[in-house]
Design an enzyme around this catalytic site. Structure first.
Site, PDB file in Angstrom:
ATOM      1  N   CYS A 277       6.894  -6.715   6.836  1.00  0.00           N
ATOM      2  CA  CYS A 277       8.077  -6.159   7.494  1.00  0.00           C
ATOM      3  C   CYS A 277       8.473  -7.077   8.645  1.00  0.00           C
ATOM      4  O   CYS A 277       7.620  -7.633   9.326  1.00  0.00           O
ATOM      5  CB  CYS A 277       7.758  -4.764   8.037  1.00  0.00           C
ATOM      6  SG  CYS A 277       9.175  -3.939   8.801  1.00  0.00           S
TER       7      CYS A 277
ATOM      8  N   CYS B 223       7.876  -3.812  15.230  1.00  0.00           N
ATOM      9  CA  CYS B 223       7.708  -2.718  16.183  1.00  0.00           C
ATOM     10  C   CYS B 223       6.310  -2.837  16.818  1.00  0.00           C
ATOM     11  O   CYS B 223       5.326  -3.070  16.109  1.00  0.00           O
ATOM     12  CB  CYS B 223       7.879  -1.370  15.493  1.00  0.00           C
ATOM     13  SG  CYS B 223       9.520  -1.175  14.771  1.00  0.00           S
TER      14      CYS B 223
ATOM     15  N   SER C 215      13.238   6.653   5.688  1.00  0.00           N
ATOM     16  CA  SER C 215      13.074   6.466   7.132  1.00  0.00           C
ATOM     17  C   SER C 215      13.505   5.062   7.528  1.00  0.00           C
ATOM     18  O   SER C 215      13.037   4.076   6.976  1.00  0.00           O
ATOM     19  CB  SER C 215      11.610   6.683   7.505  1.00  0.00           C
ATOM     20  OG  SER C 215      11.410   6.448   8.878  1.00  0.00           O
TER      21      SER C 215
ATOM     22  N   CYS D 185       3.226  -0.754  15.437  1.00  0.00           N
ATOM     23  CA  CYS D 185       3.049  -0.611  13.990  1.00  0.00           C
ATOM     24  C   CYS D 185       2.232  -1.742  13.398  1.00  0.00           C
ATOM     25  O   CYS D 185       2.519  -2.918  13.629  1.00  0.00           O
ATOM     26  CB  CYS D 185       4.416  -0.542  13.318  1.00  0.00           C
ATOM     27  SG  CYS D 185       4.302  -0.328  11.541  1.00  0.00           S
TER      28      CYS D 185
ATOM     29  N   ASN E  61      -1.160   6.425  16.511  1.00  0.00           N
ATOM     30  CA  ASN E  61      -2.426   5.804  16.133  1.00  0.00           C
ATOM     31  C   ASN E  61      -2.589   4.632  17.089  1.00  0.00           C
ATOM     32  O   ASN E  61      -1.810   3.684  17.013  1.00  0.00           O
ATOM     33  CB  ASN E  61      -2.386   5.289  14.688  1.00  0.00           C
ATOM     34  CG  ASN E  61      -2.590   6.422  13.704  1.00  0.00           C
ATOM     35  OD1 ASN E  61      -3.536   7.182  13.798  1.00  0.00           O
ATOM     36  ND2 ASN E  61      -1.664   6.545  12.772  1.00  0.00           N
TER      37      ASN E  61
ATOM     38  N   GLY F 262       7.699  -1.758   5.493  1.00  0.00           N
ATOM     39  CA  GLY F 262       9.030  -2.288   5.193  1.00  0.00           C
ATOM     40  C   GLY F 262      10.136  -1.455   5.790  1.00  0.00           C
ATOM     41  O   GLY F 262       9.928  -0.330   6.217  1.00  0.00           O
ATOM     42  N   GLU F 263      11.329  -2.054   5.824  1.00  0.00           N
ATOM     43  CA  GLU F 263      12.504  -1.350   6.322  1.00  0.00           C
ATOM     44  C   GLU F 263      13.443  -1.105   5.125  1.00  0.00           C
ATOM     45  O   GLU F 263      14.042  -2.039   4.599  1.00  0.00           O
ATOM     46  CB  GLU F 263      13.185  -2.196   7.412  1.00  0.00           C
ATOM     47  CG  GLU F 263      14.569  -1.741   7.815  1.00  0.00           C
ATOM     48  CD  GLU F 263      14.691  -0.234   8.097  1.00  0.00           C
ATOM     49  OE1 GLU F 263      13.824   0.332   8.787  1.00  0.00           O
ATOM     50  OE2 GLU F 263      15.654   0.378   7.587  1.00  0.00           O
TER      51      GLU F 263
ATOM     52  N   GLU G 208       0.825  -1.204   0.000  1.00  0.00           N
ATOM     53  CA  GLU G 208       0.000   0.000   0.000  1.00  0.00           C
ATOM     54  C   GLU G 208       0.861   1.257   0.000  1.00  0.00           C
ATOM     55  O   GLU G 208       2.029   1.240   0.414  1.00  0.00           O
ATOM     56  CB  GLU G 208      -0.929  -0.008   1.216  1.00  0.00           C
ATOM     57  CG  GLU G 208      -0.201  -0.100   2.536  1.00  0.00           C
ATOM     58  CD  GLU G 208      -1.159  -0.363   3.691  1.00  0.00           C
ATOM     59  OE1 GLU G 208      -1.909  -1.359   3.629  1.00  0.00           O
ATOM     60  OE2 GLU G 208      -1.161   0.411   4.646  1.00  0.00           O
TER      61      GLU G 208
ATOM     62  N   SER H 173      13.666   6.347  13.139  1.00  0.00           N
ATOM     63  CA  SER H 173      12.606   6.072  14.103  1.00  0.00           C
ATOM     64  C   SER H 173      13.237   5.776  15.450  1.00  0.00           C
ATOM     65  O   SER H 173      13.885   4.741  15.629  1.00  0.00           O
ATOM     66  CB  SER H 173      11.773   4.880  13.630  1.00  0.00           C
ATOM     67  OG  SER H 173      11.086   5.225  12.447  1.00  0.00           O
ATOM     68  N   LEU H 174      13.075   6.685  16.390  1.00  0.00           N
ATOM     69  CA  LEU H 174      13.728   6.554  17.696  1.00  0.00           C
ATOM     70  C   LEU H 174      12.718   6.049  18.729  1.00  0.00           C
ATOM     71  O   LEU H 174      12.915   4.995  19.322  1.00  0.00           O
ATOM     72  CB  LEU H 174      14.295   7.913  18.105  1.00  0.00           C
ATOM     73  CG  LEU H 174      15.479   7.872  19.054  1.00  0.00           C
ATOM     74  CD1 LEU H 174      16.674   7.209  18.395  1.00  0.00           C
ATOM     75  CD2 LEU H 174      15.843   9.284  19.501  1.00  0.00           C
ATOM     76  N   HIS H 175      11.681   6.839  18.965  1.00  0.00           N
ATOM     77  CA  HIS H 175      10.502   6.443  19.744  1.00  0.00           C
ATOM     78  C   HIS H 175      10.693   6.245  21.242  1.00  0.00           C
ATOM     79  O   HIS H 175       9.715   6.066  21.965  1.00  0.00           O
ATOM     80  CB  HIS H 175       9.842   5.192  19.147  1.00  0.00           C
ATOM     81  CG  HIS H 175       9.462   5.352  17.716  1.00  0.00           C
ATOM     82  ND1 HIS H 175       8.931   6.522  17.211  1.00  0.00           N
ATOM     83  CD2 HIS H 175       9.549   4.503  16.650  1.00  0.00           C
ATOM     84  CE1 HIS H 175       8.691   6.371  15.919  1.00  0.00           C
ATOM     85  NE2 HIS H 175       9.065   5.178  15.549  1.00  0.00           N
TER      86      HIS H 175
ATOM     87  N   CYS I  59       0.188   3.085   8.801  1.00  0.00           N
ATOM     88  CA  CYS I  59       1.001   1.980   8.280  1.00  0.00           C
ATOM     89  C   CYS I  59       0.353   0.601   8.319  1.00  0.00           C
ATOM     90  O   CYS I  59       0.048   0.079   9.382  1.00  0.00           O
ATOM     91  CB  CYS I  59       2.302   1.894   9.064  1.00  0.00           C
ATOM     92  SG  CYS I  59       3.077   3.474   9.240  1.00  0.00           S
TER      93      CYS I  59
ATOM     94  N   CYS J 172       3.951   8.405   0.146  1.00  0.00           N
ATOM     95  CA  CYS J 172       4.607   7.539   1.133  1.00  0.00           C
ATOM     96  C   CYS J 172       4.677   6.145   0.518  1.00  0.00           C
ATOM     97  O   CYS J 172       3.656   5.504   0.273  1.00  0.00           O
ATOM     98  CB  CYS J 172       3.805   7.538   2.428  1.00  0.00           C
ATOM     99  SG  CYS J 172       4.496   6.460   3.685  1.00  0.00           S
TER     100      CYS J 172
HETATM  101  N1  SAH Z   1      10.943   0.864   8.793  1.00  0.00           N
HETATM  102  C1  SAH Z   1      11.025   2.286   8.636  1.00  0.00           C
HETATM  103  C2  SAH Z   1       9.925   2.891   7.808  1.00  0.00           C
HETATM  104  C3  SAH Z   1       8.503   2.440   8.087  1.00  0.00           C
HETATM  105  S1  SAH Z   1       7.786   2.886   9.659  1.00  0.00           S
HETATM  106  C4  SAH Z   1      11.114   2.950   9.995  1.00  0.00           C
HETATM  107  O1  SAH Z   1      11.045   2.269  11.005  1.00  0.00           O
HETATM  108  O2  SAH Z   1      11.321   4.150  10.045  1.00  0.00           O
HETATM  109  C5  SAH Z   1       7.725   4.610   9.536  1.00  0.00           C
HETATM  110  C6  SAH Z   1       7.029   5.319  10.651  1.00  0.00           C
HETATM  111  O3  SAH Z   1       5.667   4.946  10.732  1.00  0.00           O
HETATM  112  C7  SAH Z   1       7.525   5.072  12.052  1.00  0.00           C
HETATM  113  O4  SAH Z   1       8.616   5.826  12.432  1.00  0.00           O
HETATM  114  C8  SAH Z   1       6.365   5.585  12.823  1.00  0.00           C
HETATM  115  O5  SAH Z   1       6.617   6.926  13.019  1.00  0.00           O
HETATM  116  C9  SAH Z   1       5.178   5.460  11.930  1.00  0.00           C
HETATM  117  N2  SAH Z   1       4.172   4.607  12.581  1.00  0.00           N
HETATM  118  C10 SAH Z   1       4.064   3.274  12.558  1.00  0.00           C
HETATM  119  N3  SAH Z   1       3.028   2.861  13.313  1.00  0.00           N
HETATM  120  C11 SAH Z   1       2.456   3.973  13.794  1.00  0.00           C
HETATM  121  C12 SAH Z   1       1.340   4.215  14.657  1.00  0.00           C
HETATM  122  N4  SAH Z   1       0.603   3.204  15.165  1.00  0.00           N
HETATM  123  N5  SAH Z   1       1.058   5.494  14.942  1.00  0.00           N
HETATM  124  C13 SAH Z   1       1.790   6.511  14.446  1.00  0.00           C
HETATM  125  N6  SAH Z   1       2.839   6.339  13.652  1.00  0.00           N
HETATM  126  C14 SAH Z   1       3.185   5.095  13.332  1.00  0.00           C
END
Ligand code: SAH
Length: 347
Positions: free
Chosen positions: A110, A114, A194, A117, A294, A162-163, A90, A217-219, A337, A103
């Site tokens: 993937c 995470c 990203s 996600c 989300n 995906g990464e 998608e 993506s740090l989080h 995502c 995007c």
């Molecule tokens: N694998 C790569 C790219 C895909 S994820 C990475 O990790 O950066 C890209 C971004 O999607 C993540 O950094 C996160 O910011 C966002 N994302 C994924 N799930 C989410 C959610 N439930 N709510 C908000 N953002 C989300």
């Protein structure tokens, strides 16, 4: 058969030379593919009939087919694409004041798992090819042009499923075609990749000599919590990731990355966490993009309230860290995502 869209510009030049043609052929073909949007070799009228027949016998026009399109009230368009082998990915088109951003997904599923996600609910089946990523962008570009010939995709973010650094070569080949003046001609500063923090990819990316933006993506501000959200943290902990980002800054001639930080209620959203984040990233010269989560109810992860998000944001700003809160798009059409594909597969 090989897709004509699978060639980078230098590769197509080499291919034309190997067929006894001049380099100029690559320029002609690229213009037809990326500027004039043709879908057959017969339309390439500045190429002799005999050579068009040879091209036809060697390559097809394969890009993935758009099978489902949902348009949000805010203009966001989410699409599902089916590949030759039946797999689906998608992509999302977002309308900003400064233009249209796509995007792009870089893999089918993937493996990063995470916790927050939806993409990771479906394990990686395979990497996407350059033409499969390009097809996602071309589909939107053509849709926009159909609505109004002056519109076009102006920004590309590899932030879908995906990464990207787990599919490094294909992603780079795709990005070079997005950026090439002969290809889509989208400026490198309008392109962002990203990553969840794959260190070898970050170091390699810093040495490419590209002006493409890097997002990480740090989080979480420490490994204890980051490990809980992102299993990749065990392989590439912050103690190694941050020095790698500093190295990237040096190698890339001072390019500043953006740290993505998803704000999760009562998990990583206190002022003490903001301070920890500041201390962590200060040496990297990076920016911060705060993301309202989300919610993932099954995992008990909820969105921080607005006041908490603003306080976190203001703390970073007060410390001189350039920081933004991500604008949300398409919340009425499963635009987060992996949501669309996950739903579609469950059916
Ligand atoms: N694998 C790569 C790219 C895909 S994820 C990475 O990790 O950066 C890209 C971004 O999607 C993540 O950094 C996160 O910011 C966002 N994302 C994924 N799930 C989410 C959610 N439930 N709510 C908000 N953002 C989300």
């Amino acid at each position: 058969m090989k897709s004509i869209y699978s060639f980078s510009y230098p590769e197509l030049e080499q291919e034309m030379l190997s067929l006894g043609q001049t380099r100029y052929r690559a320029k002609q073909i690229y213009a037809w593919l990326y500027k004039r949007d043709v879908t057959s070799f017969d339309e390439m009228t500045d190429i002799s009939k005999a050579f068009r027949e040879e091209l036809k016998s060697r390559y097809d026009f394969y890009v993935p087919e758009c099978t489902l399109r949902q348009e949000s009230k805010d203009g966001t368009i989410k699409s599902l694409f089916r590949m030759k082998d039946g797999e689906e990915v998608e992509s999302v088109l977002m309308h900003y004041v400064y233009g249209y951003a796509v995007c792009v997904s870089s893999q089918v599923g993937c493996n990063m798992s995470c916790a927050f996600c939806a993409s990771g609910l479906l394990k990686k089946k395979r990497n996407l090819l350059p033409e499969e990523m390009m097809g996602q962008v071309l589909s939107y570009d053509r849709l926009l042009k159909k609505k109004n010939p002056d519109l076009r995709v102006s920004h590309v973010v590899v932030m879908g499923t995906g990464e990207p650094f787990d599919n490094y070569d294909n992603v780079l080949s795709f990005l070079r075609n997005v950026n090439s003046p002969f290809g889509l001609d989208i400026g490198a500063r309008h392109i962002t990749v990203s990553t969840c923090g794959i260190i070898p990819g970050i170091l390699r990316f810093g040495k490419e000599g590209l002006q493409v933006n890097l997002a990480i993506s740090l989080h979480a501000p420490d490994d204890v919590r980051r490990e809980k959200l992102m299993p990749i943290d065990r392989a590439y902990p912050l103690t190694e990731l941050i020095p790698a980002v500093i190295q990237y800054y040096k190698d890339s001639g001072g390019r500043r990355c953006t740290f993505e930080y998803v704000l999760i209620k009562d998990f990583n959203d206190s002022i003490a966490d903001a301070k920890k984040l500041y201390d962590l990233i200060y040496p990297t010269h990076g920016f911060v993009n705060l993301i309202p989560l989300n919610p993932v109810k099954e995992k008990g992860l909820f969105r921080s309230d607005e006041k908490t998000i603003d306080a976190f944001h203001n703390y970073l700003l007060s410390k001189g860290i350039k920081s933004t809160i991500r604008k949300e798009f398409g919340s009425d059409i499963d635009a987060a995502c992996g949501q669309l594909r996950a739903k579609h597969e469950r059916k």
